[in-house]
Each structure stands twice: as C-alpha cells, then as structure tokens.
Design an enzyme around this catalytic site. Structure first.
Site, short mmCIF file in Angstrom:
data_model
loop_
_atom_site.label_atom_id
_atom_site.label_comp_id
_atom_site.label_asym_id
_atom_site.label_seq_id
_atom_site.Cartn_x
_atom_site.Cartn_y
_atom_site.Cartn_z
CG HIS A 17 -17.93 -8.13 -28.93
ND1 HIS A 17 -17.66 -9.39 -29.42
CD2 HIS A 17 -18.88 -8.28 -27.98
CE1 HIS A 17 -18.41 -10.26 -28.78
NE2 HIS A 17 -19.17 -9.62 -27.91
CB SER A 57 -22.66 -15.29 -32.67
OG SER A 57 -22.78 -15.99 -31.45
NE ARG A 90 -24.45 -18.70 -27.37
CZ ARG A 90 -24.58 -19.55 -26.36
NH1 ARG A 90 -24.39 -20.83 -26.58
NH2 ARG A 90 -24.91 -19.14 -25.16
#
Length: 279
Positions: free
Chosen positions: A37, A185, A187
C-alpha cells in the site's frame, strides 16, 4: 495529515486544492496496510500534488459474511504508517456514511466479471465497483492508484470508469513481494508458519512460467505450474491460467502482446491470489 469521516468534511478540505488546479490522487484501501500500500502512496506522491488515502472495509464486496467479520482492522497502526508515508488526507467513513440507505447496484462489466475470481466470488466485482464509484464521486480525483496483485479488479474498475465516462486516470502499480517472493497481502497475517512456507508455491509457479515462457508451449507451462501447486501440502488450487490481459480469456498461444498468468489457491484456511505479466 488530516483525517476525516464524512463526505462533507472531505469536500470542504479538497475544495481549495481544486480551486488552485492542483492534481489530486486517490489510493483506495480497506486498511490493514503493508508496504504494498505504501508503494502506491509513494507513486501517487510522484504524480500528484495532493494524496488522499481512503480506509473503508466495504461490506458489499464480501461474498462470505465470516470473511468480512474477520477482516483485520488495525486502524491506529494504519494511520501511523500513513503519517510516515507523507499522505496528505485520510478518508475513513462509516458504513452509514457510504450507504445511508439500501441500494440496488448493477452495471455491465462484460464477460470478464464472471471469470476467475468472478466464478469463485459471485457478485464481488459489483460490490467493488459500487464502492469505488462512491469514492470517486466523493473525492473526484485526477488519478487513482491500484495494485497489480488485484489484476482482475483493476480491469473491472477500468470498465466502470468507462461505463460512467469518469474523468479519472487509473494507474496500475507493480506487485510488492516479501524477500522470499510471497506477494504482500493483508490476508497474509492469517497464515501459520507452515502455511506461510507452503504459500510460496504460488510465486514459484508464476516464476516457473515466466522463466520458461519462451521455451515451452502454453499447455506445457500450465501443466508444470499446476503440478507444482497441486503437489504442495495444505494448498488447494482454485485456478492457474495464462490469459489475455484485456479479457482474461485463456490465451490460445503466445502470439499476443498482452499475456498474464493468474493464480488463486486456498492455503490452510486463507485464500490467496497472485499474478505475473508475461508479455
């Protein structure tokens, strides 16, 4: 760095920026931020005068309520990362702010909506495009930055922008990987140490295809990559395909200029996706 929770406050702060014709970039996220990000923020800062990051866990794109419930929400950690990154403004609305009343949303995203992720997560891209349209309407950015890891999502957002003739340029940013190759990720925090090791087979299979792309046929590449993944314990393959990067239809041969390999698998209890552009 300003943090706002309402569209009214967001527009009030962006008004003066727009008046002086400064270029505004939006980086939409669901939080649980990582270096991937932050790479989007960095690229946005290079191409725009003012960077907005949104954090919103959008309920309409989750096909499994349990997935929505367990989605990580480390807000203070996220805000600390954004302060260090040099982000100018964070938009963190509530569900009520973005969905003040029930909505019927459906747009034609073309056949690619129902392939790959669309087959496993029916309705997912309707929810994605619904919230991204709302964010674009609220921010009215000149540029919006998305990660290549969600390759199909970027295609769907480009379709939505075209559908509504929105004056925003979509920028796709490279996948950021851990040192061992695992695609970053939100996750990944759900992976046990063993799962984390097994998950590496996704990037290894993609690298195998990339490294042998000139030498082997597409059927041979697919056979080799799928065999690698299917022989790894604790990994359940959903798909591994070599496709046209514009349509996601399987590429019949290597004569095209836009070919991408895409993979999805469940590793332990966590579903991961990855991809690699081949040409």
């Amino acid at each position: 760095m300003e943090v706002v929770n309402t569209i009214a406050a967001l527009r009030s702060l962006l008004g003066p920026i727009k008046l002086v014709k400064q270029k505004i970039a939006l980086v939409p996220t669901m939080g649980a931020l990582h270096k991937g990000h932050l790479s989007l923020i960095d690229l946005a800062k290079q191409q725009a005068d003012f960077v907005v990051c949104s954090i919103f866990v959008n309920p309409t794109q989750f096909t499994d309520p349990k997935d929505l419930e367990k989605y990580p929400r480390p807000l203070e950690h996220d805000l600390d990362m954004l302060r260090v990154s040099g982000c100018d403004l964070v938009f963190m609305p509530s569900v009520k702010e973005m969905y003040p009343e029930p909505e019927n949303w459906h747009i034609d995203l073309g056949p690619a909506e129902f392939l790959l992720e669309g087959e496993f997560r029916k309705g997912h891209y309707q929810g994605v495009t619904q919230i991204v349209k709302k964010l674009f309407d609220a921010v009215t950015p000149d540029l919006a930055f998305f990660g290549q890891k969600d390759f199909q999502q970027v295609l769907m957002i480009q379709k939505m922008v075209s559908y509504f003739s929105m004056p925003v340029r979509i920028i796709t940013c490279p996948i950021i990987r851990e040192g061992d190759g695992l695609a970053m990720s939100s996750r990944n925090i759900h992976l046990s140490a063993e799962d984390r090791q097994n998950a590496l087979v996704l990037s290894k299979a993609l690298c195998y295809v990339r490294d042998n792309f000139a030498r082997l046929s597409i059927p041979e590449l697919l056979q080799g990559a799928r065999a690698m993944i299917q022989s790894t314990p604790g990994v359940e393959l959903d798909y591994f395909t070599i496709a046209d990067g514009a349509t996601l239809i399987p590429a019949p041969d290597k004569g095209q200029s836009n070919i991408v390999a895409l993979a999805a698998a469940k590793v332990g209890q966590t579903r991961l996706i990855d991809n690699m552009i081949l040409s």
